[in-house]
Enzyme design. Structure first.
Site, short mmCIF file in Angstrom:
data_model
loop_
_atom_site.label_atom_id
_atom_site.label_comp_id
_atom_site.label_asym_id
_atom_site.label_seq_id
_atom_site.Cartn_x
_atom_site.Cartn_y
_atom_site.Cartn_z
N HIS A 245 -21.30 -26.52 0.18
CA HIS A 245 -21.74 -25.28 0.86
C HIS A 245 -20.50 -24.44 1.11
O HIS A 245 -19.93 -23.88 0.18
CB HIS A 245 -22.48 -25.70 2.14
CG HIS A 245 -23.19 -24.60 2.87
ND1 HIS A 245 -23.38 -23.35 2.36
CD2 HIS A 245 -23.78 -24.58 4.10
CE1 HIS A 245 -24.04 -22.60 3.23
NE2 HIS A 245 -24.29 -23.34 4.30
N HIS A 284 -26.44 -22.13 -8.16
CA HIS A 284 -26.97 -21.86 -6.83
C HIS A 284 -28.41 -22.33 -6.78
O HIS A 284 -29.13 -22.23 -7.78
CB HIS A 284 -26.90 -20.35 -6.54
CG HIS A 284 -27.03 -20.04 -5.09
ND1 HIS A 284 -28.25 -19.87 -4.48
CD2 HIS A 284 -26.09 -19.92 -4.12
CE1 HIS A 284 -28.05 -19.65 -3.20
NE2 HIS A 284 -26.74 -19.67 -2.95
N ASP A 340 -18.60 -18.01 -4.19
CA ASP A 340 -17.34 -18.71 -3.93
C ASP A 340 -16.36 -18.67 -5.10
O ASP A 340 -15.23 -19.11 -4.97
CB ASP A 340 -17.62 -20.17 -3.55
CG ASP A 340 -18.25 -20.24 -2.18
OD1 ASP A 340 -17.76 -19.54 -1.28
OD2 ASP A 340 -19.23 -20.98 -2.01
#
Ligand code: CMC
Length: 407
Positions: A245, A284, A340
């Site tokens: 995460h 994702h 990210d």
């Protein structure tokens, strides 16, 4: 036992009705309260977006001025909280310190404590009692105001430097940069670099919410017990700390450093396709298309590099993105860069240490957690405690065997 639907990892379970954030993972759409993320990144600011997420509407000029002033009035933490943070070892992970800091803050807000008035407070607020609603909203102000102060204290502990006092008259991210880095003095007051301040503010807008992700689901699970919001946010931090995460931007940079140069990308991708490695910063649960946040971040990266110099890992990252885009393995599984993949490159160029990246995610995500928590507390009909069921697959009844008689 009744009929139970087995849905490991909540792949197909909707647990809330929400008016906060809309995601269409197939088309790569993200909207806060109906406003496209791209517009908010370009035109809004973090604190304005925070108001929007929490209260449902963009603030009027006066509401916005009040909101900014109220948040900045709640930036100081009690010296005993500073003492708690100082008691950590110098090399403690800043996420451990931040999580502990939020949990401890609850002890300084007895009006929200569940064993005292908290439960009645939430119930009264939900049934329209304005005084209770004010007390509930005050906790939100405290958490938002103090989040950068706690985060910066964790950062400076690592460096063995004294904590800075929060500054007035700066933006949310301007104050955060001030708390992190520069002491300043009367002669040369600290002024954050406008490009870096704006980039961090935009990154905070991008990270402010993402509907019922792992940490927000945790927040709602914990919130459903009617515990205080400080404990709720600490639980959110614990979930965000994990490498799948909020820890992914740190892992993505470590992966790029390991790859080392664009020439090594094909060999690394062979390992990914052989399922020996995971390509961190890709994939994702919801987006099966380009993550719109990664596109917004890619543009910010260029503005930051113009000030800080180009991140040496950028060429490797771009080559990796190109290779992954052409990989049949990645395409078959709809694996695209997520938020990210590029955020770590910006954080690194701005000089943040690797283990601070999850903190840079957690501070703005407090807004999303609190927006969902407030919605949950004020839901018509009250809060029902979350209690999932399981499918038991263990042994049937067995006879207890004394220790000496066990095989
Ligand atoms: N690299 C290589 N293969 C992958 C990756 C990846 N990054 N992500 C998924 N896969 C494969 C996976 O092995 C599976 O293959 P198969 O169907 O052959 O078994 C398939 O794609 C489907 O993956 P999944 O594990 O069912 O997907 P998920 O929804 O459970 O996992 C994820 C989502 C984000 C945990 C995962 O994509 C991942 O681990 N990515 C790398 C870590 C990362 O970048 N995390 C940040 C997420 S965005 C920010 C946030 O929400 O905090």
């Amino acid at each position: 036992q009744g009929l139970r639907v087995y849905d490991p990892a909540y792949m197909n379970t909707a647990v809330v009705q929400s008016k906060i954030t809309y995601i269409n993972g197939l088309e790569g759409i993200l909207r806060y309260r109906g406003y496209p993320i791209e517009q908010l990144v370009q035109k809004s600011s973090f604190l304005e977006t925070a108001y929007l997420l929490i209260y449902g509407e963009l603030p009027t000029e006066m509401q916005y001025a009040d909101w900014q002033s109220e948040v900045s009035q709640h930036t100081f933490v009690h010296t005993d909280i500073e003492g708690l943070l100082k008691s950590f070892r110098y090399d403690s992970h800043p996420m451990s310190m931040l999580t502990a800091g939020f949990a401890a803050l609850g002890a300084f807000a007895p009006e929200a404590n569940p064993s005292l008035r908290g439960q009645k407070l939430f119930t009264a607020a939900a049934s329209g009692d304005m005084d209770s609603l004010k007390v509930l909203d005050k906790q939100i102000l405290r958490i938002l105001g103090k989040a950068p102060t706690l985060a910066a204290a964790a950062y400076r502990m690592r460096q063995g430097r004294p904590f800075n006092r929060p500054a007035q008259g700066l933006s949310y991210t301007g104050n955060f940069l001030h708390l992190l880095d520069t002491l300043g003095d009367a002669a040369t007051p600290y002024a954050p670099h406008p490009v870096l301040e704006h980039a961090l503010d935009a990154l905070f807008v991008i990270h402010a919410d993402h509907e019922v992700n792992c940490s927000t689901a945790t927040v709602l699970q914990v919130g459903s017990s009617l515990v205080d919001p400080y404990s709720v946010v600490a639980a959110g931090c614990a979930a965000l700390y994990g490498p799948s995460h909020g820890g992914a931007s740190e892992s993505a940079i470590r992966m790029l450093m390991e790859i080392g140069s664009p020439a090594n990308v094909p060999a690394f991708m062979r390992d990914v396709e052989a399922r020996k490695r995971v390509l961190v910063g890709f994939g994702h649960r919801v987006y099966k298309n380009v993550d719109p946040r990664s596109t917004a971040i890619r543009h910010l990266a260029d503005a930051v590099f113009a000030v800080t110099g180009r991140n040496a890992l950028l060429d490797t990252a771009l080559e990796l993105a190109r290779y992954a885009g052409e990989s049949a393995f990645m395409r078959a599984r709809n694996l695209y860069p997520n938020v990210d993949f590029y955020s770590g490159l910006i954080y690194q160029a701005m000089g943040f240490p690797l283990d601070f990246y999850p903190v840079l995610f957690a501070v703005p995500r407090c807004v999303g957690w609190l927006a969902h928590w407030r919605q949950q507390m004020l839901a018509p009909g009250g809060v029902k405690i979350w209690r999932p069921r399981q499918l038991y697959v263990g042994s049937g009844e067995r006879e207890y065997v004394e220790v000496g008689a066990r095989a």
